[in-house]
Write a protein that holds these residues in place. Sequence first.
Motif, PDB file in Angstrom:
ATOM      1  N   VAL A  34      38.919 -15.765   3.702  1.00 53.29           N
ATOM      2  CA  VAL A  34      39.310 -17.106   4.149  1.00 53.29           C
ATOM      3  C   VAL A  34      40.160 -17.795   3.085  1.00 53.29           C
ATOM      4  O   VAL A  34      41.253 -18.319   3.368  1.00 53.29           O
ATOM      5  N   TYR A  76      33.544 -12.794   3.236  1.00 55.37           N
ATOM      6  CA  TYR A  76      34.172 -13.766   4.134  1.00 55.37           C
ATOM      7  C   TYR A  76      34.850 -14.899   3.369  1.00 55.37           C
ATOM      8  O   TYR A  76      35.961 -15.315   3.716  1.00 55.37           O
ATOM      9  N   THR A  77      34.202 -15.400   2.327  1.00 52.30           N
ATOM     10  CA  THR A  77      34.853 -16.468   1.557  1.00 52.30           C
ATOM     11  C   THR A  77      36.131 -15.954   0.900  1.00 52.30           C
ATOM     12  O   THR A  77      37.109 -16.698   0.760  1.00 52.30           O
ATOM     13  N   THR A 107      30.375 -16.255   8.987  1.00 46.23           N
ATOM     14  CA  THR A 107      30.659 -16.561  10.391  1.00 46.23           C
ATOM     15  C   THR A 107      29.355 -16.870  11.117  1.00 46.23           C
ATOM     16  O   THR A 107      28.295 -16.384  10.723  1.00 46.23           O
ATOM     17  N   VAL A 138      42.988 -15.162  13.623  1.00 49.04           N
ATOM     18  CA  VAL A 138      43.044 -16.105  12.510  1.00 49.04           C
ATOM     19  C   VAL A 138      43.641 -17.417  13.010  1.00 49.04           C
ATOM     20  O   VAL A 138      44.659 -17.408  13.714  1.00 49.04           O
ATOM     21  N   TYR A 195      30.693 -22.229   7.948  1.00 49.93           N
ATOM     22  CA  TYR A 195      31.355 -21.730   6.737  1.00 49.93           C
ATOM     23  C   TYR A 195      31.025 -22.618   5.540  1.00 49.93           C
ATOM     24  O   TYR A 195      30.744 -22.131   4.438  1.00 49.93           O
ATOM     25  N   THR A 229      43.552 -16.203   2.574  1.00 53.94           N
ATOM     26  CA  THR A 229      44.460 -16.534   3.677  1.00 53.94           C
ATOM     27  C   THR A 229      45.065 -17.917   3.480  1.00 53.94           C
ATOM     28  O   THR A 229      46.269 -18.122   3.696  1.00 53.94           O
ATOM     29  N   LYS A 230      44.244 -18.875   3.081  1.00 55.67           N
ATOM     30  CA  LYS A 230      44.768 -20.217   2.797  1.00 55.67           C
ATOM     31  C   LYS A 230      45.813 -20.163   1.699  1.00 55.67           C
ATOM     32  O   LYS A 230      46.858 -20.822   1.778  1.00 55.67           O
ATOM     33  N   THR A 260      44.385 -21.647  11.709  1.00 54.62           N
ATOM     34  CA  THR A 260      44.248 -22.784  10.801  1.00 54.62           C
ATOM     35  C   THR A 260      43.992 -24.036  11.628  1.00 54.62           C
ATOM     36  O   THR A 260      44.456 -24.153  12.770  1.00 54.62           O
ATOM     37  N   ASP A 276      41.921 -25.950   7.112  1.00 52.92           N
ATOM     38  CA  ASP A 276      40.822 -24.994   7.171  1.00 52.92           C
ATOM     39  C   ASP A 276      41.265 -23.736   7.902  1.00 52.92           C
ATOM     40  O   ASP A 276      42.175 -23.780   8.746  1.00 52.92           O
ATOM     41  N   VAL A 277      40.621 -22.624   7.594  1.00 46.21           N
ATOM     42  CA  VAL A 277      40.947 -21.339   8.213  1.00 46.21           C
ATOM     43  C   VAL A 277      39.695 -20.759   8.871  1.00 46.21           C
ATOM     44  O   VAL A 277      38.617 -20.745   8.272  1.00 46.21           O
TER      45      VAL A 277
END
Length: 367
Positions: A52, A48-49, A244, A208, A238, A55-56, A210, A64-65
């Motif tokens: 995330v 997950y990290t 999650t 998704v 998070y 994506t950033k 932000t 934040d995402v």
Amino acid sequence: MTKKSEYTDDYRDKTLYLPGPTEVRDDVIEAMAEPMFGHRMDRMTDLYTTIVEDTKEFLDTDQDVIILTASGTEFWESTTLNLVEDDMLVPTSGAFSERQANVADRLGKNVDRIEYEWGKAVKPEDIRAKLDENDYDAVGAVMNETSTGVRNPIEEIGDVVDEYPDTYFVVDAISCLGGDYIDIDEHGIDAIFTSTQKAFAMPPGLAVCTVSEEAYERELSKDSASWYGGFQRCLDYYDRKGQTHSTPAIPIMLAYRKQMKHMLEETHEERDKRHQEMAEYTRDWAREHFGLFPEEGYESQTVTCIENTQGIDVAETVETVSEEYDMVFSSGYGDLSEESFRIGHMGEHTVESITELTDAIEDVAGL
């Protein structure tokens, strides 16, 4: 009453040119077949990290995402619950912007609409006029109106809303984010969201979003907010756990990890350029044979809505192309089903693959 129709394994593969879902790479599909693991294991934190933070990086944002198991519709609800106390302004110019306004209505908010004819784009000066007249908790707008093929000027609208510090700006970018570059941090956007099955070219099942620092703080100051999509609940969990708050669709997140690496390798700018090239080709083809439904200068970069000026039987053409060429595109949306048709040129498509579809349409329609 609908009767059971047994799912079998003898369907022919079809190449998707829809406004979503779209084509998915083989290695991304294969990534979903990894052995299952627990959503509270270290392996989940690593997964997950990774998605995330990747994506950033891809979106080039400091916001934040949040990535949740849901469709993008989840963030229509949660952003409204998190940011709107009473009043919301929603410009409507197609089926999905109308739906965004309807969601806020159902949640008990006072929704003020600016209604545009389908095919027309939202005008920033109209937003300014409303903001000068009234106080709104938030403005909600659709960046890419999938039903009409209109790309609204979200950057200019965001710049206007940014001049009103007590009003938050929420953007539905479900059918374009990842295929149409936008500088999120530069234009006063407090929340922008998408679904993975569109321009991200991933399997359906994840949404998704932000979230700006101001939007996060706004939710903290409210007495009520979304439970599943609450900014505080999602982001605080998070920060503490790197996971999650509820059990996610782990296989789809594995696919997400694989595809996001491809997207980072291509870069956001190059992905934007490829989508521009596909859009320009499709528009030129449409102008040669038909017409364009959206207002000139506001055409979508990920889905072209083509006006049926030739009077072809759209439903029959869609069906015949599917049966004879194993390619699937879309008729017009709702009342536009025979007045128009739509070609999704997003995700992993190229000008070459779009040309294969337009050649097939020409053949079937006798153009």
